[in-house]
Motif scaffolding. Structure first.
Motif, PDB file in Angstrom:
ATOM      1  N   ILE A 124       0.848  -1.191   0.000  1.00 11.32           N
ATOM      2  CA  ILE A 124       0.000   0.000   0.000  1.00 11.32           C
ATOM      3  C   ILE A 124       0.885   1.242   0.000  1.00 11.32           C
ATOM      4  CG2 ILE A 124      -1.797   1.300   1.200  1.00 11.32           C
ATOM      5  CD1 ILE A 124      -2.701  -1.302   2.491  1.00 11.32           C
ATOM      6  N   GLY A 125       0.666   2.147  -0.963  1.00 15.12           N
ATOM      7  CA  GLY A 125       1.348   3.437  -0.978  1.00 15.12           C
ATOM      8  C   GLY A 125       0.406   4.506  -0.446  1.00 15.12           C
ATOM      9  N   ALA A 126       0.825   5.225   0.595  1.00 15.42           N
ATOM     10  CA  ALA A 126      -0.065   6.189   1.245  1.00 15.42           C
ATOM     11  C   ALA A 126       0.694   7.440   1.653  1.00 15.42           C
ATOM     12  CB  ALA A 126      -0.731   5.569   2.468  1.00 15.42           C
ATOM     13  N   GLU A 149       3.605  13.887   1.664  1.00 12.00           N
ATOM     14  CA  GLU A 149       2.693  14.007   0.534  1.00 12.00           C
ATOM     15  C   GLU A 149       3.394  14.228  -0.807  1.00 12.00           C
ATOM     16  OE1 GLU A 149      -0.642  16.416   1.363  1.00 12.00           O
ATOM     17  OE2 GLU A 149      -1.342  16.466  -0.693  1.00 12.00           O
ATOM     18  N   GLN A 150       4.307  15.204  -0.858  1.00 13.46           N
ATOM     19  CA  GLN A 150       4.942  15.487  -2.136  1.00 13.46           C
ATOM     20  C   GLN A 150       5.827  14.320  -2.586  1.00 13.46           C
ATOM     21  OE1 GLN A 150       2.923  17.591  -3.267  1.00 13.46           O
ATOM     22  NE2 GLN A 150       4.428  19.004  -4.145  1.00 13.46           N
ATOM     23  N   GLN A 151       6.516  13.714  -1.655  1.00 13.53           N
ATOM     24  CA  GLN A 151       7.367  12.562  -1.977  1.00 13.53           C
ATOM     25  C   GLN A 151       6.522  11.406  -2.482  1.00 13.53           C
ATOM     26  OE1 GLN A 151      10.011  11.510   1.220  1.00 13.53           O
ATOM     27  NE2 GLN A 151      10.678   9.607   0.255  1.00 13.53           N
ATOM     28  N   PHE A 152       5.364  11.226  -1.852  1.00 14.64           N
ATOM     29  CA  PHE A 152       4.473  10.162  -2.300  1.00 14.64           C
ATOM     30  C   PHE A 152       3.976  10.414  -3.721  1.00 14.64           C
ATOM     31  CE2 PHE A 152       0.020   9.031  -3.013  1.00 14.64           C
ATOM     32  CZ  PHE A 152       0.137   7.651  -3.036  1.00 14.64           C
ATOM     33  N   ARG A 153       3.566  11.665  -4.000  1.00 18.69           N
ATOM     34  CA  ARG A 153       3.046  11.971  -5.341  1.00 18.69           C
ATOM     35  C   ARG A 153       4.084  11.639  -6.415  1.00 18.69           C
ATOM     36  NH1 ARG A 153      -1.613  15.332  -4.950  1.00 18.69           N
ATOM     37  NH2 ARG A 153      -1.830  16.310  -2.911  1.00 18.69           N
ATOM     38  N   THR A 154       5.329  11.997  -6.145  1.00 21.67           N
ATOM     39  CA  THR A 154       6.399  11.727  -7.110  1.00 21.67           C
ATOM     40  C   THR A 154       6.593  10.227  -7.301  1.00 21.67           C
ATOM     41  OG1 THR A 154       7.527  13.778  -6.497  1.00 21.67           O
ATOM     42  CG2 THR A 154       8.843  12.088  -7.606  1.00 21.67           C
ATOM     43  N   LYS A 155       6.601   9.491  -6.206  1.00 21.87           N
ATOM     44  CA  LYS A 155       6.824   8.048  -6.286  1.00 21.87           C
ATOM     45  C   LYS A 155       5.639   7.350  -6.965  1.00 21.87           C
ATOM     46  CE  LYS A 155       8.696   4.189  -3.696  1.00 21.87           C
ATOM     47  NZ  LYS A 155       9.381   3.786  -2.447  1.00 21.87           N
TER      48      LYS A 155
END
Length: 482
Positions: free
Chosen positions: A85-87, A118-124
């Motif tokens: 799960i990516g969150a 949040e920003q790191q997740f969006r990129t990944k």
């Protein structure tokens, strides 16, 4: 709500919900979460399988398995497998993690979390889907849902809903989900298929200072005209207190998240004719923009055009404003918590509307989706069902501090209402039942950012609201025509 109950609620929810606001509606330049506020990180970590036992002192699971085993679903068909799960760092992660061992025991599927700022997740997430890596079987999804859908990066869930081994409609009770949440999970009107399952929702409401309203004999505003009059009265009769405050900062989750409520209430909508006519230069949008900009210019704080959601919250918490134009119900814990200087004097009401307008508050849902390249999408679907089911959702809100349910039954639950306060619960419930979320077309982040920049210029007095909205319309339509 009694003082004791209110304080218990604040103690339980305040830090987690406010920390999680980093992952709610902000977006775009100066509006994006930077991930510095972390709630999910404390319990979610940056990876690894679920380590919480999910059991009480007697070894019982947090939620009895019987709650799920009554469903006509083959929960064990993927026993021995694993889902990733990516969150984002978000209170939903904190609220559900202690119950995840229930899912693992029920299905035999191991859950691995990848919780990121949040920003790191969006990129990944973007890298994962665009390269076809398929690392995440499930991931958080937001305003980019239609971009991802049209790029073919996410899977529609309908085939899984139609699989009798995976889904039992009578047990799941999809009609208990708010219509606004289901609509946004269908691409906000741009898709006939499920793009994911909603997990949290926030809706705009009105917060006001009860002590100042009583002092000046003000009635809670039902109309925008009354709201402006109340702001004027407070502004002109109180020292060091402005009449109102609201988001002025650019960003597609900032000032336009508020304005979009008012333009609908004035009878306008985004994209009168998609994608040729954005509607941003229509009479209703200009009226809404004129009302909002003049309100902040006349009765707002200095520098209103740069106010973020956190500035708005702080201004109210410090007792420097009479009321908030309209904002997310997740502000409630912060406004009434121990960090607030006016915590005992905050009232809540539905967002105001024009006298001859339509009540139409904005709402935002996080959802979870699965990608086209995920290896374990069927297992992921089982997790989505389990996580959003009535037993799990009710437990999260009664036992583990959550206050963002997408299920009406939770907001109607007497025990939950006693915990969060009847006024808060009822205003939120009625607002969610009437909510009209923004329709996020595939280029919304791009033209929404430019639209928000034009609105910011109008609030700053650099151009008129009409000039700003006319330019915003040109930009939005040019983005699609080019």
């Amino acid at each position: 709500m009694t003082e004791r109950n209110r304080r218990n609620f604040i103690k339980a929810t305040g830090v987690g919900l406010l920390g999680g606001l980093a992952g709610c509606t902000r977006g775009g330049s100066n509006g994006s979460g930077d991930g510095s506020s972390s709630d999910g990180s404390s319990s979610g970590g940056s990876g690894g399988s679920s380590t919480d036992t999910g059991t009480g002192s007697d070894g019982d699971l947090a939620i009895p398995l019987e709650e799920y085993q009554s469903a006509d679903i083959d929960w064990r068909q993927f026993e021995g497998s694993q889902i990733n799960i990516g969150a984002v760092q978000h209170p939903w992660v904190s609220a559900i993690k202690p119950a995840v061992p229930v899912f693992e025991e029920l299905t035999g599927i191991e859950v691995v979390w990848n919780v990121l700022p949040e920003q790191q997740f969006r990129t990944k997430r973007q890298t994962d889907v665009s390269t076809g890596a398929g690392q995440f079987d499930i991931f958080y999804m937001d305003q980019v849902v239609n971009q991802f859908r049209e790029e073919g990066w996410i899977q529609p869930l309908d085939p899984y809903f139609n699989d009798s081994s995976l889904y039992d409609e009578e047990w799941y009770q999809p009609d208990d989900l708010f219509e606004a949440s289901k609509w946004q999970a269908h691409g906000g009107g741009y898709s006939d298929t499920w793009t994911g399952i909603p997990i949290t929702v926030e809706v705009q409401t009105q917060f006001y200072r009860t002590d100042l309203y009583e002092k000046h004999d003000l009635e809670v505003a039902e109309t925008l005209e009354q709201f402006r009059q109340n702001a004027q009265t407070i502004h002109e009769n109180e020292s060091d207190v402005v009449g109102t405050v609201g988001r002025g900062q650019k960003g597609y989750g900032m000032n336009i998240y508020i304005l979009n409520t008012f333009l609908r209430e004035y009878g306008a909508e985004l994209w009168t004719e998609f994608p040729s006519d954005s509607g941003l230069d229509s009479e209703g949008v200009i009226q809404a923009a004129e009302w909002y900009t003049s309100l902040l210019q006349d009765y707002g704080p200095e520098g209103a055009s740069t106010q973020t959601w956190s500035d708005v919250l702080a201004t109210m918490q410090e007792g420097r404003a009479g009321h908030i134009v309209a904002d997310a119900n997740l502000f409630w814990p912060g406004l009434t918590g121990e960090d607030s200087q006016v915590g005992d004097n905050i009232g809540i009401a539905k967002a105001p509307k024009p006298a001859d307008g339509t009540f139409s508050p904005n709402a935002f849902n996080w959802q979870i989706s699965t990608s086209k390249n995920a290896s374990n999408s069927e297992q992921a679907f089982l997790f989505m069902l389990w996580a959003s089911s009535q037993p799990t959702n009710t437990w999260m809100h009664l036992e583990n501090e959550a206050a963002f349910s997408v299920r009406q039954s939770v907001w109607e639950n007497d025990e939950f209402r006693s915990r969060v306060g009847d006024d808060f619960a009822q205003v939120t419930l009625e607002s969610l039942q009437a909510a009209a979320p923004d329709p996020f077309d595939r280029k919304y982040p791009e033209w929404g950012q430019r639209y928000s920049e034009e609105l910011q210029r109008a609030i700053a007095g650099q151009k008129s609201a009409e000039e700003a909205m006319t330019r915003a319309a040109e930009v939005a339509e040019d983005i699609y025509s080019n």
